[in-house]
Write an enzyme that holds these catalytic residues in place. Sequence first.
Site, PDB file in Angstrom:
ATOM      1  N   LYS A   1       2.417   9.853   8.458  1.00  6.41           N
ATOM      2  CA  LYS A   1       1.682   9.372   9.638  1.00  6.41           C
ATOM      3  C   LYS A   1       2.167   9.933  10.984  1.00  6.41           C
ATOM      4  O   LYS A   1       1.778  11.011  11.366  1.00  6.41           O
ATOM      5  CB  LYS A   1       1.640   7.845   9.631  1.00  6.41           C
ATOM      6  CG  LYS A   1       0.749   7.333   8.487  1.00  6.41           C
ATOM      7  CD  LYS A   1       0.155   5.979   8.722  1.00  6.41           C
ATOM      8  CE  LYS A   1      -1.010   5.729   7.791  1.00  6.41           C
ATOM      9  NZ  LYS A   1      -0.698   4.949   6.613  1.00  6.41           N
TER      10      LYS A   1
ATOM     11  N   ASP B   1       9.235   2.708   1.827  1.00  4.16           N
ATOM     12  CA  ASP B   1       8.053   3.400   2.324  1.00  4.16           C
ATOM     13  C   ASP B   1       7.922   3.068   3.814  1.00  4.16           C
ATOM     14  O   ASP B   1       7.471   1.995   4.183  1.00  4.16           O
ATOM     15  CB  ASP B   1       6.824   2.940   1.527  1.00  4.16           C
ATOM     16  CG  ASP B   1       5.519   3.557   2.035  1.00  4.16           C
ATOM     17  OD1 ASP B   1       5.502   4.071   3.171  1.00  4.16           O
ATOM     18  OD2 ASP B   1       4.517   3.496   1.286  1.00  4.16           O
TER      19      ASP B   1
ATOM     20  N   PHE C   1       0.853  -1.191   0.000  1.00  2.00           N
ATOM     21  CA  PHE C   1       0.000   0.000   0.000  1.00  2.00           C
ATOM     22  C   PHE C   1       0.887   1.238   0.000  1.00  2.00           C
ATOM     23  O   PHE C   1       1.745   1.394   0.866  1.00  2.00           O
ATOM     24  CB  PHE C   1      -0.942   0.047   1.208  1.00  2.00           C
ATOM     25  CG  PHE C   1      -1.842   1.257   1.178  1.00  2.00           C
ATOM     26  CD1 PHE C   1      -2.926   1.308   0.318  1.00  2.00           C
ATOM     27  CD2 PHE C   1      -1.565   2.372   1.961  1.00  2.00           C
ATOM     28  CE1 PHE C   1      -3.740   2.444   0.250  1.00  2.00           C
ATOM     29  CE2 PHE C   1      -2.363   3.509   1.905  1.00  2.00           C
ATOM     30  CZ  PHE C   1      -3.458   3.538   1.050  1.00  2.00           C
TER      31      PHE C   1
END
Length: 400
Positions: free
Chosen positions: A244, A215, A128
């Site tokens: 995040k 990532d 993702f």
Amino acid sequence: MTSHVMPTYGRLPVTFTRGEGVWLWDDNNKQYLDALSGIAVCGLGHAHPAVHRAICEQSSKLLHTSNIYRIAVQEQLADRLIENSGMDNVFFCNSGAEANEAAIKLARKFGHERGIDVPAIIVTEMSFHGRTLATLSATGNTKIQKGFEPLVEGFVRVPYNDINAIKSALEKNPNIVAILLEPIQGEGGINIPGNDYLNQIRDLCNQHNLLMMLDEIQSGMGRTGKFLAYQHNGILPDVCTLAKALGNGVPIGACLASGKAATLFTAGNHGSTFGGNPLACSAALAVLDTLDKDNLIALAEQKGQTICLQLSKHLQNNLHIKDIRHKGLMIGIELDVPCLGLVQMALDNGLLINVTQEKVIRLLPPLIIDEAQIGQLVDILSRLITQFTDQLSPVSHYAA
Ligand SMILES: *Cc1c(COP(=O)(O)O)cnc(C)c1O
């Protein structure tokens, strides 16, 4: 009452009005233990005083000036990220998808400078990387792509945790310039690769002159027991993306680069109006200070281990548990049956959890969770899992 917000999320029927540490309260004043941290965002929990103070102080001075001027807190934050990561420089943006967009642009620029006109990037199944066109194209989930074709070109997909698949993709395709992957897959089901997978990728990238791009949007900021998950492997990637937990709820993303990747972007190549503004950077600086001051990163490993050991003990006789795995406080409990129903059951019982890939309970508790709260989390969750699997229809050997 109908909402005028686009229905892009299947939302749970609850509205939170305040939080403190690991706790949230809804509009009926019911209390919840947040074992998800707003999906790995509020690593320091809710309403952390250091973040609160930083935002208040900064907002009384300056919120925004734009990136056509120098921004002192942005430069300070870049220094701190470089110190902690071993990388060379940083581009600031506002989200994870944007950080990955910057990474993808870096890879393409790198390819063009190598004389490759149609550069391609290796990406993995179950990954993702975000919801913008390029990042959803990089994402290994057809549900996220469906309806938005044509996808952005230039991605070559391989299975995760399979170094030979990367080798054979490299043999077949001379246009590959980079590999983009998560050190641990989050949405993909808390998939932890073999110990030397990242080291092998580092070697391949060196041999073939490719950018290794990690990532770390979910795995970074101390969650796995190191500031960045690649630090478990003693390697340095060429590009690393963060978002995040970087701002603990204030939107900020970052694309870090090292070595040859750090000199690719020049003036005019990339930009963001809000990226790295004083408000977001002051929040992120407070996050970094607090992670250090309270030794939260080292403790994340012990806490994750305690949670998983206790869960294993409580659930040792439950035949529906396939696996309990974690790196620090990135935790997956895999069942052999779909268990989405557990999310609502947990909500009813004052606990926030997530289920991903239908069968994996995902826990991303705040790094500040303490021993007593760990005990509560384990007690509620193991009781609910037992209740959930007990009410499943009996296994087939009972059928005539
Ligand atoms: C959440 C996430 C993203 C996307 O971040 P946004 O801020 O939602 O754009 C990308 N990659 C990973 C691994 C993530 O967990």
